[in-house]
Design a protein around this motif. Sequence first.
Motif, mmCIF file in Angstrom:
data_model
loop_
_atom_site.group_PDB
_atom_site.id
_atom_site.type_symbol
_atom_site.label_atom_id
_atom_site.label_comp_id
_atom_site.label_asym_id
_atom_site.label_seq_id
_atom_site.Cartn_x
_atom_site.Cartn_y
_atom_site.Cartn_z
ATOM 1 N N ARG A 59 0.801 -1.222 0.000
ATOM 2 C CA ARG A 59 0.000 0.000 0.000
ATOM 3 C C ARG A 59 0.834 1.272 0.000
ATOM 4 O O ARG A 59 0.428 2.282 -0.556
ATOM 5 C CB ARG A 59 -0.882 -0.052 1.257
ATOM 6 N N TYR A 60 1.991 1.219 0.665
ATOM 7 C CA TYR A 60 2.816 2.424 0.784
ATOM 8 C C TYR A 60 4.216 2.191 0.224
ATOM 9 O O TYR A 60 4.773 1.100 0.351
ATOM 10 C CB TYR A 60 2.986 2.839 2.254
ATOM 11 N N ALA A 61 4.789 3.238 -0.355
ATOM 12 C CA ALA A 61 6.209 3.205 -0.727
ATOM 13 C C ALA A 61 7.032 3.277 0.551
ATOM 14 O O ALA A 61 6.490 3.524 1.637
ATOM 15 C CB ALA A 61 6.528 4.367 -1.644
ATOM 16 N N GLU A 62 8.337 3.102 0.403
ATOM 17 C CA GLU A 62 9.154 3.063 1.613
ATOM 18 C C GLU A 62 9.134 4.363 2.408
ATOM 19 O O GLU A 62 9.283 4.354 3.625
ATOM 20 C CB GLU A 62 10.584 2.691 1.258
ATOM 21 N N ASP A 63 8.920 5.460 1.708
ATOM 22 C CA ASP A 63 8.861 6.737 2.424
ATOM 23 C C ASP A 63 7.456 7.021 2.984
ATOM 24 O O ASP A 63 7.204 8.092 3.534
ATOM 25 C CB ASP A 63 9.306 7.885 1.506
ATOM 26 N N GLY A 64 6.563 6.041 2.865
ATOM 27 C CA GLY A 64 5.239 6.177 3.479
ATOM 28 C C GLY A 64 4.180 6.759 2.554
ATOM 29 O O GLY A 64 3.007 6.814 2.929
ATOM 30 N N THR A 65 4.557 7.171 1.340
ATOM 31 C CA THR A 65 3.535 7.712 0.440
ATOM 32 C C THR A 65 2.714 6.572 -0.160
ATOM 33 O O THR A 65 3.250 5.514 -0.492
ATOM 34 C CB THR A 65 4.162 8.535 -0.709
ATOM 35 N N PRO A 66 1.403 6.790 -0.301
ATOM 36 C CA PRO A 66 0.549 5.719 -0.857
ATOM 37 C C PRO A 66 0.951 5.391 -2.294
ATOM 38 O O PRO A 66 1.266 6.293 -3.070
ATOM 39 C CB PRO A 66 -0.846 6.344 -0.807
ATOM 40 N N LYS A 67 0.975 4.105 -2.626
ATOM 41 C CA LYS A 67 1.269 3.680 -3.994
ATOM 42 C C LYS A 67 -0.002 3.837 -4.829
ATOM 43 O O LYS A 67 -1.041 3.277 -4.483
ATOM 44 C CB LYS A 67 1.720 2.219 -4.012
ATOM 45 N N SER A 68 0.130 4.551 -5.933
ATOM 46 C CA SER A 68 -1.070 4.906 -6.701
ATOM 47 C C SER A 68 -1.713 3.694 -7.370
ATOM 48 O O SER A 68 -2.892 3.718 -7.707
ATOM 49 C CB SER A 68 -0.715 5.949 -7.755
ATOM 50 N N ASP A 69 -0.937 2.598 -7.534
ATOM 51 C CA ASP A 69 -1.508 1.458 -8.257
ATOM 52 C C ASP A 69 -2.178 0.434 -7.336
ATOM 53 O O ASP A 69 -2.693 -0.575 -7.805
ATOM 54 C CB ASP A 69 -0.426 0.774 -9.108
ATOM 55 N N PHE A 70 -2.153 0.662 -6.045
ATOM 56 C CA PHE A 70 -2.761 -0.331 -5.150
ATOM 57 C C PHE A 70 -4.217 0.022 -4.873
ATOM 58 O O PHE A 70 -4.555 1.183 -4.617
ATOM 59 C CB PHE A 70 -1.979 -0.462 -3.846
ATOM 60 N N VAL A 71 -5.059 -0.981 -4.888
ATOM 61 C CA VAL A 71 -6.508 -0.739 -4.869
ATOM 62 C C VAL A 71 -6.990 0.039 -3.644
ATOM 63 O O VAL A 71 -7.883 0.878 -3.753
ATOM 64 C CB VAL A 71 -7.272 -2.080 -5.058
ATOM 65 N N LEU A 72 -6.372 -0.216 -2.480
ATOM 66 C CA LEU A 72 -6.850 0.491 -1.285
ATOM 67 C C LEU A 72 -6.619 2.002 -1.374
ATOM 68 O O LEU A 72 -7.222 2.769 -0.635
ATOM 69 C CB LEU A 72 -6.162 -0.048 -0.020
#
Lengths: 471, 199
Positions: free
Chosen positions: B47-60
């Motif tokens: 759900r999140y990249a390593e820096d904590g930003t949400p990954k845009s391609d994950f459904v949640l």
Amino acid sequence: MSQQAQTLVDKVWDRHIVSEEPGRPSMVYIDLHLIHEVTSPQAFAALEERGLKLRQPQRTVATMDHSTPTDPRRLEVLDGQSRKQLDLLRHNCEKYGVTLYGIGHDRNGIVHVIGPELGLTQPGMTIVCGDSHTSTHGAFGALAFGIGTTEVSHVLATQCLLQHRPESFEVYVDGALPAGVGAKDIALAIIAEIGTDGGTGHVFEFRGSAIESLSMEGRMTLCNMSIEAGARAGLIAPDEKTFAYLEGRDFAPKGAAWQAAVADWRSLRTDEGATFSRSLTIDASELAPMITFGTNPGMGQAIDKHLPRPEDLESDQAAAELRKALDYMGLEPGKTLLGHPVDVVFIGSCTNSRISDLREAAEIFSGRQVANGVRTLVVPGSQNIKRQAEAEGLDVVFRTAGAEWREPGCSMCIAMNGDQLSPGQYAVSTSNRNFEGRQGRGGRTFLASPRTAAAAAIRGCVTDPRTLTAG
Amino acid sequence: MEALKSLTAKALVVHRDNIDTDQIIPARFLKVTDKAGLGDALFADWRYAEDGTPKSDFVLNQPWAKGRAILVAGQNFGSGSSREHAPWALLGYGFRAVIARSFADIFRNNALKNGVLPVALGKTEHSKVLAALAADRDAELTVDLEMCALGLGGEHIANFEVDAFARHCLLNGLDQLGYLLHFEADIERYEAERSTRAY
């Protein structure tokens, strides 16, 4: 009057029924409840909320293992959250009168290592812990399985659990294991064969000449991995090896009680003619050193085989899963894993941190050097094992070879204590799970035996241990 | 535990097999001492990249994904670790039901004890749900625990099996500890019998 032939699982089960009502799960008595810092806080809180007592403190034993640093500086490097969890466990144990083998105690170690080595684990018992690898204790003919924290609170309060009688699954492993092949390879071969859900709803009973010839430590390794095939428990009928292992251990019965116990334990065998719900037969003589290549323990094969290709799989979903796994692992279909570079080697965990595992690894390290650039951690499963290894000079073998000799704990198996992979790193690990990120976010895990792990440390790449004889 | 009788809600699909509890909630989030607040850690590494930003391609992380109470996954959901933090994280996010081809034993037990209903479907019914959600991601599913039935926009899809006792507890919001405590006399009798054993 002849009784119906019973499996070992049913015999142990029947001894522990407290109450049965139609349409309800059975109430099953628990002989031994092992607890640790990670899955117990909320269970003690549930007792607190209701003002309940801990029913049988003397049947409850606590250790600290999951988040404990293996760095010799230990408490200095402990993070604040883990410290709070460990402090809470100590507080709860003091408040409720539970014996705790905490950090620094000479009986401290991984929960599934210390149970057997202290003689707490005994044939015919029911044993639970808020930890899925509780299946380990099945090596002694105990029915042992992992539970969640709510169930931990049930056992604390009532010494009982509500459970349905499990189905039995015979895993028959016959024949002589080839040189260089051990219990871990049997486990990985079984999981590769039936998948990570092949044992769901079942308890394994491991039988056959290859099982009988395993040491108690090998049997623990095998039962430990039952959960990786989806079976909550796996067990092996107790025999002379079991009794010899237990005799004289701290909590094993003594004197007349020992004689009575052994006499009783001899009856803990599956009767002739008893039937299992399912069966699997494995020819031990055909097994090779195993290694996983994917992101669950079922994605494994003989170390010298080429990687599977998604297009060769029957279903689209299976092909998609394999593609995702190989992509995460950075591996190409159809290639061999032999020679694949490795960054870290981890020898430890409740699967493979016992003295025989360390001896097996030390044979390969002896007179050799860890390859340049490979970080090798050797983490004994308990303080007892650490002392034993040091008495045998194994620590010197590891250190001389260039490996790190650490304090006991779960360590890099679960990566909660600071021992972990960096993103993208490859590890050959003697632990039990190669899930994405299991050993550290972005880390990539090849599961294998201590022998195969040691060979990878020496060569710096995935290596067939049969090509490296004892040094 | 909050009772669950029938739930009509939109769903999110994470169509993977063998979603283990390390994916549901990675081990570094297990250092807590309570159950609350784990919803943010659900599927953290997906759900999140390593820096904590949400990954845009994950459904949640899709803007339309908020507030959905049913998760649809593949086979053998919840394998691996016994961590009850997995259902706590699902519940914390707002999921009350997970629809999958099958569930791992320990996860199933843990989920039921926390008011998260595992619904196992056969291949055909599971495919039908996936196809319907692929055609219309806002399609509403109804999980009816009283009838043990799954519906899709008013149409009956399948009946599902739930352990009778767990169902009773979930329908009525009962926790099992209270039930167990009623058997004090049986436990005492059992312990008294056991104490006569020679070892």
